[in-house]
Enzyme design. Structure first.
Site, PDB file in Angstrom:
ATOM      1  N   GLU A  12       0.868  -1.166   0.000  1.00 20.04           N
ATOM      2  CA  GLU A  12       0.000   0.000   0.000  1.00 20.04           C
ATOM      3  C   GLU A  12       0.901   1.211   0.000  1.00 20.04           C
ATOM      4  O   GLU A  12       1.607   1.468   0.961  1.00 20.04           O
ATOM      5  CB  GLU A  12      -0.909  -0.045   1.228  1.00 20.04           C
ATOM      6  CG  GLU A  12      -1.918  -1.182   1.083  1.00 20.04           C
ATOM      7  CD  GLU A  12      -2.672  -1.503   2.355  1.00 20.04           C
ATOM      8  OE1 GLU A  12      -2.269  -1.013   3.420  1.00 20.04           O
ATOM      9  OE2 GLU A  12      -3.656  -2.248   2.275  1.00 20.04           O
ATOM     10  N   GLY A  13       0.923   1.908  -1.108  1.00 21.78           N
ATOM     11  CA  GLY A  13       1.808   3.058  -1.230  1.00 21.78           C
ATOM     12  C   GLY A  13       1.132   4.306  -0.706  1.00 21.78           C
ATOM     13  O   GLY A  13       0.056   4.255  -0.112  1.00 21.78           O
ATOM     14  N   ASP A 127       9.420  13.197  -1.928  1.00 22.19           N
ATOM     15  CA  ASP A 127       9.076  12.225  -0.886  1.00 22.19           C
ATOM     16  C   ASP A 127      10.041  11.038  -0.926  1.00 22.19           C
ATOM     17  O   ASP A 127       9.628   9.892  -0.819  1.00 22.19           O
ATOM     18  CB  ASP A 127       7.619  11.766  -1.070  1.00 22.19           C
ATOM     19  CG  ASP A 127       7.089  10.985   0.136  1.00 22.19           C
ATOM     20  OD1 ASP A 127       7.568  11.221   1.262  1.00 22.19           O
ATOM     21  OD2 ASP A 127       6.206  10.131  -0.054  1.00 22.19           O
TER      22      ASP A 127
END
Length: 294
Positions: A12-13, A127
């Site tokens: 799950e990114g 990020d």
């Protein structure tokens, strides 16, 4: 979407579920990222489509290749080459890799090459963290994932599964509320990752924005107008911040040689205008003993 058959959910990114999938046409294994959009009812913003289309042009051996973009029923699927190992898993599962300064150096060099390429195309990551640095086990080559997605979709405070998006690699200018940050934010993140590879633990593991800032200031010193002109005018700078003196980085990252410390300190420069660029960092003397053969 008929072309791709989901095999299994692999993670799950930041933006949605990631699947291991098969391309029915080529039989190739690929990674399929389903982008969950905040405004489900409005479909995919055209700006996001434009940004993502640009990323298909990015081709470099240290960038995870975006192979296809599928836009169906208000959803966006991004098709990437498949790599099952990331730097965080690698550091956790084989601490011996970190004992090899050459391996750290090779990984750092590849990260910087990938970033220099993206920055030369005016694309930021924003990020970067060990989880989105992927490693090809066969060649030991490293590739950056999720470049450019922050600009297309923004960076949420929490992922869609309510995990907090990590602050550990976030540059001080972002933490202080600057709206005009640029490529130096990625170089900061790489400095944090460099120190983490050498120390085998995160350098600034803050659990809130203020805790993150203070962890940075305790090591690098609290900035002021002399050390970082303009810092006191940033939206979230407070004159009441404790005034810590800078520590000697050699005591903070004791296993790094002089050239490595010189490079690290130029990446972890609080003032973004004085921070080394990725393009100049790849030429640093720290890398003089590696001849990287493409």
């Amino acid at each position: 979407m008929e072309q791709y058959e989901k095999v299994e959910k692999i993670g799950e990114g930041t933006y949605g579920v990631v699947y291991k999938a098969r391309d029915r046409v080529t039989n190739e294994t690929i990674a399929l990222k389903k982008i969950r959009l905040e405004q489900e009812d409005e479909g995919v913003p055209s700006t996001a489509i434009r940004e993502i289309s640009l990323l298909k042009e990015m081709q470099h051996r240290n960038i995870v290749r975006l192979q296809d973009v599928v836009h169906s029923e208000k959803r966006l699927y991004l098709v990437f080459e498949y790599l099952d190992l990331d730097l965080k898993k690698h550091m956790d599962s084989s601490p011996e890799f970190v004992k090899d300064p050459r391996q750290v150096k090779m990984f750092l060099y590849q990260i910087l090459c990938g970033i220099a390429y993206c920055h030369s195309h005016r694309v930021l990551h924003r990020d970067l963290k060990p989880q989105n640095l992927l490693i090809d086990r066969r060649t030991n080559s490293l590739k950056l994932a999720d470049f450019g997605l922050a600009r297309a979709f923004g960076i949420p405070v929490r992922t869609f599964t309510h995990e907090v998006v990590t602050l550990w690699y976030r540059a001080p200018e972002i933490l202080l509320g600057s709206r005009h940050y640029s490529t130096p934010v990625d170089v900061w993140s790489v400095g944090c990752i460099f120190a983490e590879m050498v120390n085998r633990r995160p350098l600034f593991p803050g659990d809130s924005e203020i805790d993150e800032l203070f962890k940075i200031f305790r090591i690098l010193g609290t900035p002021n107008e002399e050390t970082w002109p303009g810092v006191t005018a940033l939206p979230d700078f407070k004159s009441t911040f404790p005034k810590w003196p800078p520590k000697d980085l050699a005591t903070v990252v004791p296993n790094l040689d002089a050239a490595g410390l010189n490079l690290l300190s130029s990446m972890l420069c609080l003032d973004p205008s004085k921070r080394i660029t990725a393009r100049i960092a790849v030429e640093h003397e720290y890398f003089k003993d590696i001849k990287f053969v493409p």
